[in-house]
Design a protein around this motif. Structure first.
Motif, mmCIF file in Angstrom:
data_model
loop_
_atom_site.group_PDB
_atom_site.id
_atom_site.type_symbol
_atom_site.label_atom_id
_atom_site.label_comp_id
_atom_site.label_asym_id
_atom_site.label_seq_id
_atom_site.Cartn_x
_atom_site.Cartn_y
_atom_site.Cartn_z
ATOM 1 N N HIS A 80 0.832 -1.203 0.000
ATOM 2 C CA HIS A 80 0.000 0.000 0.000
ATOM 3 C C HIS A 80 0.869 1.256 0.000
ATOM 4 O O HIS A 80 1.994 1.242 0.503
ATOM 5 N N VAL A 81 0.341 2.314 -0.544
ATOM 6 C CA VAL A 81 1.067 3.584 -0.598
ATOM 7 C C VAL A 81 1.416 4.053 0.833
ATOM 8 O O VAL A 81 0.623 3.846 1.764
ATOM 9 N N ASP A 82 2.615 4.578 0.981
ATOM 10 C CA ASP A 82 3.111 5.109 2.261
ATOM 11 C C ASP A 82 3.437 4.035 3.298
ATOM 12 O O ASP A 82 3.703 4.359 4.443
ATOM 13 N N HIS A 83 3.391 2.783 2.900
ATOM 14 C CA HIS A 83 3.732 1.741 3.866
ATOM 15 C C HIS A 83 5.238 1.500 3.954
ATOM 16 O O HIS A 83 5.688 0.731 4.779
ATOM 17 N N GLY A 84 5.994 2.182 3.044
ATOM 18 C CA GLY A 84 7.454 2.169 3.176
ATOM 19 C C GLY A 84 8.221 1.422 2.098
ATOM 20 O O GLY A 84 9.366 1.027 2.319
ATOM 21 N N LYS A 85 7.641 1.264 0.899
ATOM 22 C CA LYS A 85 8.318 0.520 -0.185
ATOM 23 C C LYS A 85 9.610 1.218 -0.612
ATOM 24 O O LYS A 85 10.665 0.589 -0.703
ATOM 25 N N THR A 86 9.498 2.536 -0.836
ATOM 26 C CA THR A 86 10.670 3.291 -1.308
ATOM 27 C C THR A 86 11.759 3.299 -0.251
ATOM 28 O O THR A 86 12.940 3.096 -0.545
ATOM 29 N N THR A 87 11.333 3.494 1.001
ATOM 30 C CA THR A 87 12.301 3.528 2.104
ATOM 31 C C THR A 87 13.004 2.180 2.216
ATOM 32 O O THR A 87 14.217 2.116 2.408
ATOM 33 N N ASN A 180 6.359 -3.649 8.332
ATOM 34 C CA ASN A 180 7.235 -2.470 8.437
ATOM 35 C C ASN A 180 6.782 -1.509 9.550
ATOM 36 O O ASN A 180 5.684 -1.646 10.096
ATOM 37 N N LYS A 181 7.655 -0.579 9.833
ATOM 38 C CA LYS A 181 7.411 0.506 10.807
ATOM 39 C C LYS A 181 7.222 -0.035 12.219
ATOM 40 O O LYS A 181 6.428 0.506 13.003
ATOM 41 N N ASP A 183 9.171 0.166 14.507
ATOM 42 C CA ASP A 183 9.745 1.103 15.477
ATOM 43 C C ASP A 183 8.685 2.062 16.018
ATOM 44 O O ASP A 183 8.866 2.698 17.050
ATOM 45 N N LYS A 184 7.551 2.142 15.354
ATOM 46 C CA LYS A 184 6.517 3.091 15.783
ATOM 47 C C LYS A 184 5.745 2.553 16.988
ATOM 48 O O LYS A 184 5.551 1.359 17.126
ATOM 49 N N SER A 216 12.092 -2.401 10.240
ATOM 50 C CA SER A 216 11.921 -0.956 10.206
ATOM 51 C C SER A 216 12.792 -0.465 9.073
ATOM 52 O O SER A 216 14.025 -0.429 9.198
ATOM 53 N N ALA A 217 12.155 -0.170 7.973
ATOM 54 C CA ALA A 217 12.906 0.276 6.790
ATOM 55 C C ALA A 217 13.659 1.548 7.114
ATOM 56 O O ALA A 217 14.769 1.768 6.644
ATOM 57 N N LEU A 218 13.050 2.357 7.969
ATOM 58 C CA LEU A 218 13.649 3.658 8.321
ATOM 59 C C LEU A 218 14.900 3.482 9.172
ATOM 60 O O LEU A 218 15.933 4.092 8.915
HETATM 61 P P1 GDP Z 1 5.865 4.097 -0.145
HETATM 62 O O1 GDP Z 1 4.774 5.000 -0.625
HETATM 63 O O2 GDP Z 1 5.342 2.744 0.172
HETATM 64 O O3 GDP Z 1 7.053 4.045 -1.063
HETATM 65 O O4 GDP Z 1 6.335 4.681 1.264
HETATM 66 P P2 GDP Z 1 7.614 5.524 1.608
HETATM 67 O O5 GDP Z 1 8.831 4.685 1.578
HETATM 68 O O6 GDP Z 1 7.629 6.755 0.798
HETATM 69 O O7 GDP Z 1 7.312 5.848 3.137
HETATM 70 C C1 GDP Z 1 6.216 6.623 3.547
HETATM 71 C C2 GDP Z 1 6.512 7.301 4.860
HETATM 72 O O8 GDP Z 1 6.688 6.324 5.863
HETATM 73 C C3 GDP Z 1 7.770 8.120 4.793
HETATM 74 O O9 GDP Z 1 7.563 9.309 5.536
HETATM 75 C C4 GDP Z 1 8.788 7.234 5.473
HETATM 76 O O10 GDP Z 1 9.796 7.988 6.127
HETATM 77 C C5 GDP Z 1 7.936 6.508 6.487
HETATM 78 N N1 GDP Z 1 8.508 5.216 6.832
HETATM 79 C C6 GDP Z 1 8.871 4.257 5.981
HETATM 80 N N2 GDP Z 1 9.360 3.191 6.665
HETATM 81 C C7 GDP Z 1 9.280 3.505 7.965
HETATM 82 C C8 GDP Z 1 9.629 2.824 9.168
HETATM 83 O O11 GDP Z 1 10.127 1.689 9.194
HETATM 84 N N3 GDP Z 1 9.389 3.462 10.342
HETATM 85 C C9 GDP Z 1 8.835 4.708 10.376
HETATM 86 N N4 GDP Z 1 8.635 5.246 11.569
HETATM 87 N N5 GDP Z 1 8.512 5.363 9.278
HETATM 88 C C10 GDP Z 1 8.730 4.798 8.080
#
Ligand code: GDP
Length: 502
Positions: A80-87, A180-181, A183-184, A216-218
């Motif tokens: 899903h969008v914003d779930h952290g694929k790019t990160t 993912n995420k 750490d939140k 945690s991709a971040l």
């Molecule tokens: P995409 O749309 O799936 O490619 O999502 P992005 O990689 O752009 O990530 C969306 C947001 O989630 C960004 O603000 C990232 O910094 C944040 N994010 C991605 N991975 C993590 C994670 O593991 N932990 C936290 N806290 N935030 C994350």
């Protein structure tokens, strides 16, 4: 009449463009069919044989198991969008850089490789999201061996998560879930797992074969475990390819570089690509001038599962296009001109549809015009006040003259049709006038010299004085609103004119 039409086609002159005559035949066939004739088409079978020869020339039969060697997996990241694929992709790329093995600045070519401690490799497609995946699939490309499904632990399963599961299942590609995420503070791994199971994914802890890894991709945590899980899954898949012979690959991305010209990134699937190889993709072709890896470093050869940037394209191929190596430049031209002609054949098919539509429109138009003409014909009779076709002269017998007026076009038409089929051997029926609308003074004046009866069907008189006028001129007006009653009356009026029978 049914005509039997036989069309013989000699397509030897169009050997390189066989569809030409096929389409001409189709057009002829269509027109002939529309005209109600039967049509048989006879064409030489060389067309199909010829197509088959060229098409099959670029695709080789599947490789023999004995020729295949292990290859590393190609992975697509979805979710899903914003779930952290790019990160996640960034972090995975970073893992490799931190390893210190390459150290260079990574450049985006659409895919990259990650090297594991044990020397194993994983190729990641660098275009997240299922748009790229579906684009590939719609072209029939099977590049992905494993899907890593990214699900944010705070959000859980969302719309595009479900969509990604569906796409992976349809493509029969195994899924590894990266939760993912984590750490939140809001992260809820158990809830996310339950949501995944509700989507039909049987997770490992429930006895299934879908592995989950908390990451945690971040922060970069859990990535090593994710890579190892991918590696284990790949071992299970026992991925192999033949590194010899003519190359087969798939285009991942294409772009034009201001300095290096037309470039495309491909994943090699069979054979080993080398400098100087001649390849075709769609209607584009290339003599490989140089090749680069995901670090931008020139390479001499690319074996299966390797992402490689190819320089030397004359035209840009599209993402998802299959690449085939051919023996000679001449062969490349031959294949491409054949494919281009197939494209124009598709265009011809479209043209044919337009032609068919035009034929149909034309026929419809013709029918409308024919109908109009018939109506016009009746109109002319109407204007003259005489309709000869209902007048069946029988020289000796008596004659009944009538005028018919009706409320609407349809009822008058119906009356006229019955009149047309009305025959009497002994009495002539003379329709001297008919029309739509109430009976007028002029109808009465017309009826008087003929001694005609005026029939009014569902219609009265224009003014009350018309009835008085009829009375004074001894013209009968008969009102009816049921057709058969009107004709019963007509029959009895005719019988009245006949001499009495014994
Ligand atoms: P995409 O749309 O799936 O490619 O999502 P992005 O990689 O752009 O990530 C969306 C947001 O989630 C960004 O603000 C990232 O910094 C944040 N994010 C991605 N991975 C993590 C994670 O593991 N932990 C936290 N806290 N935030 C994350």
């Amino acid at each position: 009449h049914i005509f039997e039409v036989m069309i013989y086609v000699d397509n030897s002159a169009d050997y390189d463009q066989p569809w030409k005559c096929i389409d001409n035949i189709k057009v002829i066939q269509e027109i002939v069919k529309k005209s109600g004739m039967r049509c048989t088409i006879t064409a030489e079978p060389t067309i199909e044989t010829h197509n088959k020869e060229i098409k099959d020339a670029v695709r080789r039969p599947p490789a023999k198991a004995s020729d295949c060697v292990p290859r590393h997996p190609v992975v697509t990241i979805m979710g899903h969008v914003d779930h952290g694929k790019t990160t996640l992709l960034d972090s995975l790329r970073h893992t490799r850089v931190v390893d210190g093995e390459f150290g260079g600045i990574t450049q985006h070519i659409g895919a990259f490789e990650v090297c594991l401690d044990n020397g194993e490799m994983i190729t990641f497609l660098d275009t997240p999201g299922h748009a790229a995946f579906t684009a590939m699939r719609s072209r029939g490309a099977h590049v992905t061996d494993i899907v890593v499904l990214v699900v944010a632990a705070d959000d859980g399963v969302m719309e595009q998560t479900r969509e990604s599961i569906r796409l992976a299942n349809e493509a029969k590609v195994p899924i590894i879930v990266a939760i993912n995420k984590v750490d939140k503070r809001e992260a809820d791994i158990a809830r996310t797992k339950n949501m995944l199971m509700a989507q039909g994914l049987v997770l490992e802890e429930a006895g299934g074969d879908v592995q989950t890894v908390a990451v945690s991709a971040l922060k970069g945590t859990g990535l090593q475990e994710l890579i190892e899980t991918i590696n284990t899954q790949a071992t299970l898949l026992d991925l192999k390819a033949d590194p010899k012979g003519l190359v087969e690959a798939t285009v991942i991305e294409s772009r034009t570089d201001p300095f290096r010209g037309k470039l495309s990134t491909a994943i090699i699937q069979r054979g080993t690509l080398r400098k100087g190889s001649i390849v075709v993709a769609g209607t584009a072709w290339a003599k490989v001038r140089s090749m680069f890896d995901d670090q931008g470093k020139p390479i001499q050869q690319a074996p299966p599962s390797t992402p490689v940037e190819i320089v030397g394209w004359k035209d840009l191929p599209s993402a998802g296009d299959e690449i085939f190596e051919v023996e000679t430049e001449r062969r490349a031209h031959e294949v491409i001109s054949f494919r281009q002609s197939l494209k124009s054949k598709e265009k011809l098919d479209d043209d044919l549809v337009v032609i068919q539509q035009k034929v149909e429109e034309h026929l419809k138009d013709y029918k409308v015009k024919l109908g109009e003409k018939q109506r016009m014909g009746r109109m002319r009779y109407k204007i003259r006040g005489i309709r000869p076709r209902a007048t069946k002269e029988i020289s000796a017998g008596p004659k009944l003259s009538i005028i018919i007026k009706g409320d609407v076009d349809g009822s008058v038409e119906a009356l006229l049709d019955v009149l047309d089929s009305y025959q009497s051997e002994k009495c002539t029926l003379d329709l001297i006038h008919y029309g739509v609308g109430p009976i007028t003074e002029s109808d009465i004046k017309l009826a008087e010299p003929f001694n005609a009866i005026v029939y009014a069907f569902n219609t009265g008189v224009a003014q009350p004085n018309v009835r008085q006028l009829a009375k004074s001129h001894k013209v009968q007006i008969k009102d009816y609103n049921i057709i058969y009653r009107l004709f019963d009356d007509l029959r009895s009026e005719m019988e009245k004119l006949l001499p009495p029978t014994e």
